[in-house]
Design a protein around this motif. Structure first.
Motif, PDB file in Angstrom:
ATOM      1  N   ILE A  74       0.821  -1.216   0.000  1.00 31.98           N
ATOM      2  CA  ILE A  74       0.000   0.000   0.000  1.00 31.98           C
ATOM      3  C   ILE A  74       0.851   1.261   0.000  1.00 31.98           C
ATOM      4  O   ILE A  74       0.363   2.324  -0.351  1.00 31.98           O
ATOM      5  CB  ILE A  74      -0.996   0.039   1.175  1.00 31.98           C
ATOM      6  N   GLN A 114      -5.642  -4.599   0.091  1.00 34.65           N
ATOM      7  CA  GLN A 114      -6.427  -3.416  -0.287  1.00 34.65           C
ATOM      8  C   GLN A 114      -5.791  -2.155   0.325  1.00 34.65           C
ATOM      9  O   GLN A 114      -4.951  -2.238   1.211  1.00 34.65           O
ATOM     10  CB  GLN A 114      -7.862  -3.550   0.218  1.00 34.65           C
ATOM     11  N   GLN A 115      -6.263  -1.009  -0.159  1.00 31.51           N
ATOM     12  CA  GLN A 115      -5.702   0.247   0.342  1.00 31.51           C
ATOM     13  C   GLN A 115      -6.054   0.485   1.805  1.00 31.51           C
ATOM     14  O   GLN A 115      -7.089   0.029   2.285  1.00 31.51           O
ATOM     15  CB  GLN A 115      -6.224   1.420  -0.496  1.00 31.51           C
TER      16      GLN A 115
END
Lengths: 239, 260
Positions: free
Chosen positions: A104, A203-204
């Motif tokens: 990320i 995921q972010q």
């Protein structure tokens, strides 16, 4: 996941092998987890001796075979799987959060930009460190577990270590140690693959890292139990 | 080494004080029943597939392992009773609790740690509510209740898994498998398995709420708290496993009067 496994095997033969990173990871996997694993496995051995003596008394009214039986149980199942689950929660969670944070913060994209293969750079040293560390830790935990079982059987059941070893001699073969080592290697190989897979697909945001960590621990634990069953069943034909 | 020892003792003391605070909050202040039910529902629905699968395979592993030595004695009829008894008393609760610690513990400590780092817990305190009462206690009670029932369900699944896999691989029919379960599995064994499940549920709930509540240091701290939760829970589960086994043995000797 399977693609990652295939890429890892392909990358073993191509590209430079990062020896220094490998030794750092091996130190993290094996040396830093040793104390916890030895501690836990000792308690597990105590419980095994107590319970198997209870069972033996119930079924065949004497506990002459408890040491051998407990030693078989320890060597075939207990030490390997407790070691693997502890490694999974410790090392797997650490790797997942590490690789997820790299994902990320776009460090992995930066690696790709520089023409470095992230699998060669990240996964392969961890994979081999975990396989080797799994083997070493399984052997150490087996021996510790047997030693603790000896002490407890002397304290509770009145068997001297000599009786314990001679009883083991009837049940345990060298094959058992070999199979335990194979199990340890397989469990060790599963952990970094799952962790790096979830880390790469992170995921972010901070929530994504937490989710990746949780997913890693759950999936790796279930994979370890399923693989344990498959290996146990396979080895039962080889005795 | 001395610093490490001090740190470990510090953690143990902090956890116990936290548990004392939780219990005092439960008995002194009003419970938020709606919130408790929401938590029970969330934890149960999220973790049930994991637990059921883990239980199934634990039972299967025990049945396959016991089949080999028992076949030498020609006592395959006892396989079901022995595997079930071993799973209930010793291996089942421990391994399924390992799974749950990975799932429930990591999730809860990550959630609470994020709340702490983003100052939501301080916001609740600023609004004049007690964060223990509003946030921690519902989660604690929810995790204890749902983990207990999940562990019980996992043990049931382990019987089923042993039955299915011994039918498939050892050729023991379900009638044969279940015939000796009532003779070998003492009621006290089931009781000890349930006691272990309850103790593990309490350990899991205490540690994950404590680690989440005392998170410091931003997003990295949350990651550290999650890893620390998983590791600490596993160690405590193994230690409590030994402790409950020992206690169960003592109680059994008192009840049945047999001497080892």
């Amino acid at each position: 996941m399977m693609t990652l496994l295939a890429d890892t095997f392909w990358g073993t033969f191509t590209g430079p092998f990062r020896r220094k990173e490998f030794f750092q990871q091996l130190y993290f996997v094996a040396n830093r987890s040793l104390f916890i694993i030895v501690f836990c496995v000792c308690f597990a051995a105590v419980v095994t001796i107590l319970e198997s003596s209870f069972h033996m008394k119930m079924v065949i009214q004497n506990d002459a075979m408890v040491p051998g039986f407990a030693a078989v149980l320890i060597l075939r199942e207990l030490a390997a799987i407790v070691t693997a689950l502890l490694l999974c929660s410790r090392v797997g969670a650490g790797y997942a959060s590490e690789v997820g944070t790299m994902q990320i913060t776009e460090q992995i994209d930066a690696l790709k930009m520089l023409g470095i293969d992230p699998i060669n750079y990240l996964v392969i040293p961890r994979f081999f460190a975990c396989v080797l560390g799994g083997i070493l830790l399984t052997v150490v935990s087996n021996m510790t577990c047997l030693f603790a079982a000896m002490m407890i059987s002397q304290a509770y059941l009145g068997y001297t270590p000599g009786m314990f070893i001679s009883s083991m001699h009837r049940f345990v073969q060298f094959k058992d140690v070999l199979f335990a080592v194979i199990k340890g290697a397989c469990f060790g190989g599963v952990i970094p693959l799952v962790a790096c897979y979830f880390g790469f697909n992170c995921q972010q945001g901070a929530e994504g890292v937490g989710k990746a960590t949780t997913n890693t621990v759950v999936v790796a634990s279930i994979a370890i139990i399923v693989i344990d069953f498959i290996l146990s069943y396979t080895f039962s034909y080889l005795y | 080494m001395i610093a490490l020892t001090v740190h470990i003792l510090d953690e143990i003391g902090g956890t116990l004080l936290f548990l004392q605070k939780i219990l005092s909050t439960i008995f002194v202040k009003k419970l938020k029943t709606h919130e408790i039910f929401v938590q029970i529902w969330k934890v149960s629905t999220e973790s049930f597939p994991t637990t059921a699968m883990a239980g199934f395979f634990v039972g299967a592993i025990m049945a396959v392992q016991f089949a080999m030595p028992i076949r030498e004695f020609g006592a395959l009829g006892f396989l079901g009773g022995l595997a079930t008894s071993a799973t209930f008393r010793e291996v089942g609760p421990m391994l399924i609790a390992f799974m749950l610690s990975g799932k429930v513990g990591a999730f809860t400590s990550a959630e609470l740690g994020t709340m702490r780092v983003t100052e939501q817990i301080d916001a609740v305190r600023c609004l004049g509510a007690d964060p223990m009462q509003e946030i921690i206690v519902p989660r604690f009670i929810g995790i204890v209740i749902s983990s207990f029932f999940l562990l019980a369900a996992g043990l049931m699944m382990s019987v089923f898994g042993g039955m299915a896999l011994s039918q498939a691989f050892a050729g023991v029919t379900p009638e044969e498998y279940t015939r000796h379960i009532p003779t070998i599995v003492h009621p006290l064994s089931i009781l000890s398995g349930m006691l272990k499940s309850l103790v593990f549920a309490i350990v899991l709930a205490t540690i994950c709420t404590y680690k989440g509540y005392t998170t410091t240091g931003g997003a990295k701290g949350v990651g550290r708290a999650v890893v620390a939760t998983a590791v600490t829970t596993m160690i405590c589960i193994v230690v409590m496993d030994w402790f409950t086994s020992f206690l169960g043995d003592v109680i059994l000797q008192m009840v049945r009067g047999y001497r080892s």
